[in-house]
Design an enzyme around this catalytic site. Structure first.
Site, PDB file in Angstrom:
ATOM      1  N   TYR A  26       3.058   6.755   5.642  1.00 29.42           N
ATOM      2  CA  TYR A  26       3.649   7.987   6.187  1.00 29.42           C
ATOM      3  C   TYR A  26       3.763   7.969   7.710  1.00 29.42           C
ATOM      4  O   TYR A  26       4.122   8.977   8.303  1.00 29.42           O
ATOM      5  CB  TYR A  26       2.777   9.211   5.869  1.00 29.42           C
ATOM      6  CG  TYR A  26       2.298   9.399   4.455  1.00 29.42           C
ATOM      7  CD1 TYR A  26       3.193   9.741   3.426  1.00 29.42           C
ATOM      8  CD2 TYR A  26       0.950   9.312   4.151  1.00 29.42           C
ATOM      9  CE1 TYR A  26       2.723   9.964   2.147  1.00 29.42           C
ATOM     10  CE2 TYR A  26       0.479   9.540   2.866  1.00 29.42           C
ATOM     11  CZ  TYR A  26       1.381   9.864   1.861  1.00 29.42           C
ATOM     12  OH  TYR A  26       0.916  10.088   0.606  1.00 29.42           O
ATOM     13  N   ARG A  82      -7.219  17.720   0.335  1.00 31.19           N
ATOM     14  CA  ARG A  82      -7.455  17.171   1.671  1.00 31.19           C
ATOM     15  C   ARG A  82      -8.462  17.991   2.492  1.00 31.19           C
ATOM     16  O   ARG A  82      -9.333  17.436   3.169  1.00 31.19           O
ATOM     17  CB  ARG A  82      -6.113  17.146   2.417  1.00 31.19           C
ATOM     18  CG  ARG A  82      -6.143  16.449   3.753  1.00 31.19           C
ATOM     19  CD  ARG A  82      -4.824  16.675   4.508  1.00 31.19           C
ATOM     20  NE  ARG A  82      -3.652  16.427   3.709  1.00 31.19           N
ATOM     21  CZ  ARG A  82      -3.036  15.234   3.605  1.00 31.19           C
ATOM     22  NH1 ARG A  82      -3.476  14.218   4.298  1.00 31.19           N
ATOM     23  NH2 ARG A  82      -1.974  15.079   2.826  1.00 31.19           N
ATOM     24  N   CYS A 142      -0.466  -9.618   5.441  1.00 30.50           N
ATOM     25  CA  CYS A 142       0.752 -10.266   5.916  1.00 30.50           C
ATOM     26  C   CYS A 142       1.969  -9.353   5.792  1.00 30.50           C
ATOM     27  O   CYS A 142       2.841  -9.563   4.940  1.00 30.50           O
ATOM     28  CB  CYS A 142       0.956 -11.571   5.158  1.00 30.50           C
ATOM     29  SG  CYS A 142      -0.455 -12.646   5.364  1.00 30.50           S
TER      30      CYS A 142
END
Ligand SMILES: *Cc1c(COP(=O)(O)O)cnc(C)c1O
Length: 414
Positions: A316, A276, A342
């Protein structure tokens, strides 16, 4: 996030206007900055200068070939978790001797591929995997270099879905079992014990759990040395957090320095596996407002990106900043930023104070990590294009999927 800044009120990636990118490539579209990727890698490499060290980028955070290429050219290694990721990094020009293979469920076929490729190390996560790897290596007449991923049972203080270093997590071997398992590994003829590995979770904002885990790993290292097992490398894992909103993640210096001090004079190669931190703030998801729907309870801005593109908010409850590409003086009201999928869970942001009009372009920030890699074709939505900006140049690094491609592997009944 200096790679994404405003010029005359228009958000740019390096020197390229996001309006131009939307015009040329359509929306939704992922936009990465080469400069931001390189700067993030360099922050690690600078800190490790003078050490026998290797930054192994955790491929799962963003596995686009162009991203891997940028890192490979700068000397990064790679942390992979599947045979698919191995094929990818090789396609991107990785050096096999800079690849470590993590993951709890490596298949025999994946082990064979990695053994014939000749990778740096297998990060083994269970006793059963040790046995299997030894057997597979024997079948190929090879010796597998192994580390055990040790679970130090420390609380990373992060989201439960991305916390991996607690006893109850599925990852790694239990700390109290590790010494015996190392002895077992040392006895297996087709394994060569080379290192030790520890990865405690993701989006960590406090350096303390890393240091706590390292203390336990170093204590174990001393026990192993007493058993005559001398390791060549220590893998500190990944997990360093980034700023999404107002978090104050540690600098790479503040994260690494205490650990480098603890490792001190021990003759160990040092591996780190950031994911990350290298890519998160180097990418945005560009999307356009399709419809505005105001109401008594809520105002909805329906945009053309959705949870199938960026799953993190739905998965999350993650918060991503959402900003207009063209900033204007109009008055703001709170909007639910939602996609066309949806599902009521299909939101990208909630209660965002924005001044919106139909057709406006929005940028969802800090979307470079765990973005495109987690996207799906739910609702038969083609996956979005990915582009990489390099100065004033824009490269299409993955074209948008075509609808026919979504069912090309399917067949009607005969
Ligand atoms: C996911 C993962 C990483 C990278 O984690 P980040 O939080 O993205 O830095 C590193 N090592 C292993 C074993 C992983 O599973």
């Amino acid at each position: 996030m200096s790679a994404f800044a405003r010029r005359d009120g228009v958000l740019h990636a390096e020197s390229v206007s996001l309006i131009d990118i939307a015009r040329q490539f359509g929306t939704p579209c992922w936009v990465y900055s080469r400069q931001a990727l390189e700067a993030a890698l360099e922050e690690f490499q600078r800190e490790l200068l003078g050490f026998d060290a290797l930054v192994c980028y955790a491929v799962k955070a963003n596995s686009n070939l162009a991203v891997l290429d940028v890192f490979a050219r700068r000397g990064a290694g790679f942390d992979i978790v599947s045979g698919g990721e191995l094929r990818r990094v090789l396609a991107a020009g990785a050096n096999p001797q800079q690849i470590v293979f993590s993951g709890v469920g490596k298949s025999t076929a994946e082990m064979e591929l990695a053994l014939t490729t000749g990778i740096l190390c297998f990060n083994v996560e269970s006793a059963a995997e040790l046995e299997r790897l030894d057997m597979v290596a024997r079948g190929l007449g090879k010796t597998a270099p192994v580390s055990l991923r040790v679970n130090p049972d420390v609380d990373a203080g992060t989201h439960p879905y991305i916390s991996t270093g607690l006893k109850e997590n599925k990852f790694g071997v239990a700390y109290q079992d590790a010494r015996a398992l190392y002895r077992q590994a040392a006895r297996l003829p087709n394994l060569r014990v080379t290192g030790i590995d520890c990865h405690i979770g993701s989006q960590l904002l406090d350096p303390a759990p890393f240091a706590e885990a390292l203390d336990k790993i170093l204590a174990l290292l001393d026990e192993l040395a007493a058993d005559g097992i001398v390791l060549h490398h220590i893998d500190l894992g990944g997990g360093l957090g980034i700023r999404y909103r107002d978090e104050e993640p540690p600098t790479v210096h503040a994260y690494l320095q205490p650990m480098l001090e603890k490792i001190g004079q021990r003759r160990l190669q040092i591996l780190v596996e950031p994911g990350r931190r290298l890519v998160g703030n180097a990418g945005v998801l560009l999307t356009r407002v399709e419809y505005l729907k105001t109401g008594d309870a809520k105002n909805f801005a329906i945009v053309d990106a959705a949870m199938n593109d960026l799953a993190r908010p739905a998965l999350y409850g993650s918060w991503h900043d959402i900003v207009p590409v063209v900033s204007g003086p109009a008055t703001s009201i709170p909007w639910e930023i939602v996609g066309p999928v949806c599902e009521s869970g299909d939101f990208l942001g909630r209660g965002r104070e924005l001044a919106l009009a139909d057709g406006d372009l929005l940028a969802i920030l800090s979307a470079g990590a765990y973005g495109m890699v987690m996207s799906s074709n739910y609702n038969s939505r083609p996956r979005a294009a990915e582009v990489m900006v390099d100065g004033s140049a824009v490269h299409l690094v993955r074209r948008r999927e075509e609808i026919e491609e979504l069912y090309a592997l399917e067949r009607r009944l005969p």
